[in-house]
Design a protein around this motif. Sequence first.
Motif, PDB file in Angstrom:
ATOM      1  N   LEU A  39     -11.721   9.666  -7.396  1.00 55.86           N
ATOM      2  CA  LEU A  39     -11.472  10.891  -8.165  1.00 55.86           C
ATOM      3  C   LEU A  39     -10.511  10.619  -9.315  1.00 55.86           C
ATOM      4  O   LEU A  39     -10.706  11.097 -10.429  1.00 55.86           O
ATOM      5  CB  LEU A  39     -10.892  11.987  -7.262  1.00 55.86           C
ATOM      6  CG  LEU A  39     -11.856  12.713  -6.351  1.00 55.86           C
ATOM      7  CD1 LEU A  39     -11.095  13.562  -5.334  1.00 55.86           C
ATOM      8  CD2 LEU A  39     -12.818  13.566  -7.156  1.00 55.86           C
ATOM      9  N   GLN A  40      -9.494   9.832  -9.026  1.00 54.36           N
ATOM     10  CA  GLN A  40      -8.515   9.489 -10.048  1.00 54.36           C
ATOM     11  C   GLN A  40      -9.178   8.739 -11.196  1.00 54.36           C
ATOM     12  O   GLN A  40      -8.890   8.983 -12.361  1.00 54.36           O
ATOM     13  CB  GLN A  40      -7.406   8.651  -9.413  1.00 54.36           C
ATOM     14  CG  GLN A  40      -6.184   8.500 -10.250  1.00 54.36           C
ATOM     15  CD  GLN A  40      -5.059   7.804  -9.504  1.00 54.36           C
ATOM     16  OE1 GLN A  40      -5.251   7.201  -8.457  1.00 54.36           O
ATOM     17  NE2 GLN A  40      -3.867   7.891 -10.055  1.00 54.36           N
ATOM     18  N   LEU A  41     -10.112   7.850 -10.866  1.00 54.47           N
ATOM     19  CA  LEU A  41     -10.851   7.113 -11.898  1.00 54.47           C
ATOM     20  C   LEU A  41     -11.808   8.033 -12.650  1.00 54.47           C
ATOM     21  O   LEU A  41     -11.897   7.972 -13.874  1.00 54.47           O
ATOM     22  CB  LEU A  41     -11.640   5.963 -11.278  1.00 54.47           C
ATOM     23  CG  LEU A  41     -10.841   4.814 -10.680  1.00 54.47           C
ATOM     24  CD1 LEU A  41     -11.776   3.831  -9.988  1.00 54.47           C
ATOM     25  CD2 LEU A  41     -10.009   4.123 -11.734  1.00 54.47           C
ATOM     26  N   MET A  50      -2.989  13.513  -9.887  1.00 60.15           N
ATOM     27  CA  MET A  50      -3.940  13.463  -8.774  1.00 60.15           C
ATOM     28  C   MET A  50      -3.384  14.226  -7.584  1.00 60.15           C
ATOM     29  O   MET A  50      -4.115  14.973  -6.920  1.00 60.15           O
ATOM     30  CB  MET A  50      -4.233  11.996  -8.408  1.00 60.15           C
ATOM     31  CG  MET A  50      -5.315  11.828  -7.364  1.00 60.15           C
ATOM     32  SD  MET A  50      -6.939  12.314  -7.970  1.00 60.15           S
ATOM     33  CE  MET A  50      -7.342  13.617  -6.840  1.00 60.15           C
ATOM     34  N   GLU A  51      -2.096  14.069  -7.306  1.00 61.20           N
ATOM     35  CA  GLU A  51      -1.479  14.830  -6.211  1.00 61.20           C
ATOM     36  C   GLU A  51      -1.610  16.330  -6.484  1.00 61.20           C
ATOM     37  O   GLU A  51      -2.019  17.092  -5.602  1.00 61.20           O
ATOM     38  CB  GLU A  51      -0.007  14.460  -6.057  1.00 61.20           C
ATOM     39  CG  GLU A  51       0.691  15.274  -4.978  1.00 61.20           C
ATOM     40  CD  GLU A  51       2.184  15.029  -4.892  1.00 61.20           C
ATOM     41  OE1 GLU A  51       2.814  15.679  -4.032  1.00 61.20           O
ATOM     42  OE2 GLU A  51       2.736  14.233  -5.673  1.00 61.20           O
ATOM     43  N   ASP A  52      -1.283  16.753  -7.698  1.00 57.41           N
ATOM     44  CA  ASP A  52      -1.395  18.172  -8.053  1.00 57.41           C
ATOM     45  C   ASP A  52      -2.828  18.659  -7.916  1.00 57.41           C
ATOM     46  O   ASP A  52      -3.076  19.759  -7.412  1.00 57.41           O
ATOM     47  CB  ASP A  52      -0.911  18.411  -9.484  1.00 57.41           C
ATOM     48  CG  ASP A  52       0.590  18.245  -9.635  1.00 57.41           C
ATOM     49  OD1 ASP A  52       1.300  18.246  -8.609  1.00 57.41           O
ATOM     50  OD2 ASP A  52       1.048  18.097 -10.790  1.00 57.41           O
ATOM     51  N   ALA A  53      -3.784  17.851  -8.355  1.00 55.82           N
ATOM     52  CA  ALA A  53      -5.192  18.244  -8.280  1.00 55.82           C
ATOM     53  C   ALA A  53      -5.615  18.445  -6.829  1.00 55.82           C
ATOM     54  O   ALA A  53      -6.388  19.366  -6.524  1.00 55.82           O
ATOM     55  CB  ALA A  53      -6.071  17.201  -8.959  1.00 55.82           C
ATOM     56  N   ASP A  74       0.768  12.080  -1.234  1.00 53.23           N
ATOM     57  CA  ASP A  74       1.620  12.360  -2.391  1.00 53.23           C
ATOM     58  C   ASP A  74       1.416  11.270  -3.442  1.00 53.23           C
ATOM     59  O   ASP A  74       0.679  10.310  -3.227  1.00 53.23           O
ATOM     60  CB  ASP A  74       3.086  12.484  -1.986  1.00 53.23           C
ATOM     61  CG  ASP A  74       3.654  11.200  -1.396  1.00 53.23           C
ATOM     62  OD1 ASP A  74       2.939  10.174  -1.347  1.00 53.23           O
ATOM     63  OD2 ASP A  74       4.822  11.212  -0.980  1.00 53.23           O
ATOM     64  N   GLU A  75       2.076  11.441  -4.589  1.00 53.25           N
ATOM     65  CA  GLU A  75       1.859  10.507  -5.701  1.00 53.25           C
ATOM     66  C   GLU A  75       2.269   9.087  -5.340  1.00 53.25           C
ATOM     67  O   GLU A  75       1.647   8.130  -5.796  1.00 53.25           O
ATOM     68  CB  GLU A  75       2.572  10.980  -6.959  1.00 53.25           C
ATOM     69  CG  GLU A  75       4.085  10.958  -6.884  1.00 53.25           C
ATOM     70  CD  GLU A  75       4.732  11.451  -8.156  1.00 53.25           C
ATOM     71  OE1 GLU A  75       5.003  10.611  -9.035  1.00 53.25           O
ATOM     72  OE2 GLU A  75       4.961  12.663  -8.273  1.00 53.25           O
ATOM     73  N   THR A  76       3.285   8.908  -4.494  1.00 49.31           N
ATOM     74  CA  THR A  76       3.707   7.564  -4.096  1.00 49.31           C
ATOM     75  C   THR A  76       2.650   6.900  -3.223  1.00 49.31           C
ATOM     76  O   THR A  76       2.360   5.714  -3.372  1.00 49.31           O
ATOM     77  CB  THR A  76       5.065   7.621  -3.364  1.00 49.31           C
ATOM     78  OG1 THR A  76       6.017   8.262  -4.222  1.00 49.31           O
ATOM     79  CG2 THR A  76       5.548   6.243  -2.992  1.00 49.31           C
ATOM     80  N   THR A  77       2.052   7.659  -2.329  1.00 48.07           N
ATOM     81  CA  THR A  77       0.984   7.132  -1.480  1.00 48.07           C
ATOM     82  C   THR A  77      -0.214   6.731  -2.330  1.00 48.07           C
ATOM     83  O   THR A  77      -0.824   5.683  -2.112  1.00 48.07           O
ATOM     84  CB  THR A  77       0.572   8.189  -0.432  1.00 48.07           C
ATOM     85  OG1 THR A  77       1.725   8.552   0.331  1.00 48.07           O
ATOM     86  CG2 THR A  77      -0.515   7.664   0.486  1.00 48.07           C
ATOM     87  N   ILE A  78      -0.536   7.544  -3.311  1.00 45.23           N
ATOM     88  CA  ILE A  78      -1.655   7.242  -4.213  1.00 45.23           C
ATOM     89  C   ILE A  78      -1.343   5.979  -5.020  1.00 45.23           C
ATOM     90  O   ILE A  78      -2.190   5.094  -5.162  1.00 45.23           O
ATOM     91  CB  ILE A  78      -1.936   8.459  -5.123  1.00 45.23           C
ATOM     92  CG1 ILE A  78      -2.433   9.632  -4.272  1.00 45.23           C
ATOM     93  CG2 ILE A  78      -2.939   8.107  -6.217  1.00 45.23           C
ATOM     94  CD1 ILE A  78      -2.459  10.965  -4.987  1.00 45.23           C
ATOM     95  N   LEU A  79      -0.112   5.876  -5.511  1.00 43.95           N
ATOM     96  CA  LEU A  79       0.326   4.689  -6.239  1.00 43.95           C
ATOM     97  C   LEU A  79       0.251   3.449  -5.352  1.00 43.95           C
ATOM     98  O   LEU A  79      -0.259   2.401  -5.766  1.00 43.95           O
ATOM     99  CB  LEU A  79       1.766   4.883  -6.740  1.00 43.95           C
ATOM    100  CG  LEU A  79       2.468   3.634  -7.285  1.00 43.95           C
ATOM    101  CD1 LEU A  79       1.977   3.323  -8.681  1.00 43.95           C
ATOM    102  CD2 LEU A  79       3.965   3.831  -7.260  1.00 43.95           C
ATOM    103  N   ASN A  80       0.748   3.566  -4.119  1.00 49.13           N
ATOM    104  CA  ASN A  80       0.737   2.428  -3.199  1.00 49.13           C
ATOM    105  C   ASN A  80      -0.684   1.977  -2.891  1.00 49.13           C
ATOM    106  O   ASN A  80      -0.942   0.773  -2.761  1.00 49.13           O
ATOM    107  CB  ASN A  80       1.486   2.762  -1.915  1.00 49.13           C
ATOM    108  CG  ASN A  80       2.984   2.853  -2.133  1.00 49.13           C
ATOM    109  OD1 ASN A  80       3.516   2.304  -3.098  1.00 49.13           O
ATOM    110  ND2 ASN A  80       3.663   3.561  -1.251  1.00 49.13           N
ATOM    111  N   PHE A  81      -1.623   2.904  -2.769  1.00 49.35           N
ATOM    112  CA  PHE A  81      -3.014   2.523  -2.513  1.00 49.35           C
ATOM    113  C   PHE A  81      -3.589   1.784  -3.717  1.00 49.35           C
ATOM    114  O   PHE A  81      -4.278   0.778  -3.563  1.00 49.35           O
ATOM    115  CB  PHE A  81      -3.873   3.750  -2.178  1.00 49.35           C
ATOM    116  CG  PHE A  81      -5.278   3.392  -1.812  1.00 49.35           C
ATOM    117  CD1 PHE A  81      -5.568   2.855  -0.562  1.00 49.35           C
ATOM    118  CD2 PHE A  81      -6.326   3.562  -2.706  1.00 49.35           C
ATOM    119  CE1 PHE A  81      -6.869   2.504  -0.210  1.00 49.35           C
ATOM    120  CE2 PHE A  81      -7.620   3.209  -2.364  1.00 49.35           C
ATOM    121  CZ  PHE A  81      -7.891   2.687  -1.112  1.00 49.35           C
TER     122      PHE A  81
END
Length: 150
Positions: A39-41, A50-53, A74-81
Amino acid sequence: MEQLIPWAALEAQIARHYPQGRQGRPPYRLSVMLRVHCLQLFYNLSDPAMEDALYEIASMRRFAGLSLSDPLPDETTILNFRHFLERHGLGQVVFAAVNQHLAQHGLMLREGSILDASIIAAPSSTRNQSGPEHPPAVLAGSLYQPADRQ
C-alpha cells in the motif's frame, strides 16, 4: 490487487528471513506487513502517512487484513519492516515479483496519489462586495444581466 498479486509466493520468499518473535514483542503477521508495505508503494506514502492512512481509511485496513480492534502498526514498525526488506535485499524481490505478475496480466504499477474530494465551506470573496465590476456576460446563448443592472 488482492487477486493480481501472488501473495503466497511473496510471503514464502520473505518468511525464511522474517522474525519468529521468540524474544520480545511478537511481530505483526507477515501478510499484514507485506500488504501495508505494498500500500505504501502503491500510494507513495511516507511511514507516518501510512500509519495515518491505516487509521483513517477503512479500505486500506481491510486490504491489509486489519480491523480497528486490531493493533495497527505504527510508523516505526512500518519503517522497521521496510529496513528489514532492504537489509535482506527483499524490497527489490517484492517489487520485481509484483511488476512481473502484473505485466503478465497486461498491467503496470505506476506511482499514484490519493485525492480527497471533500467539499469544504469557504467564505465568499470580499473583493466584489460593491457589485460586479465586469459587463454582463452571455450565458447559455442568452444575455445575462445581474439583478442590480436590470
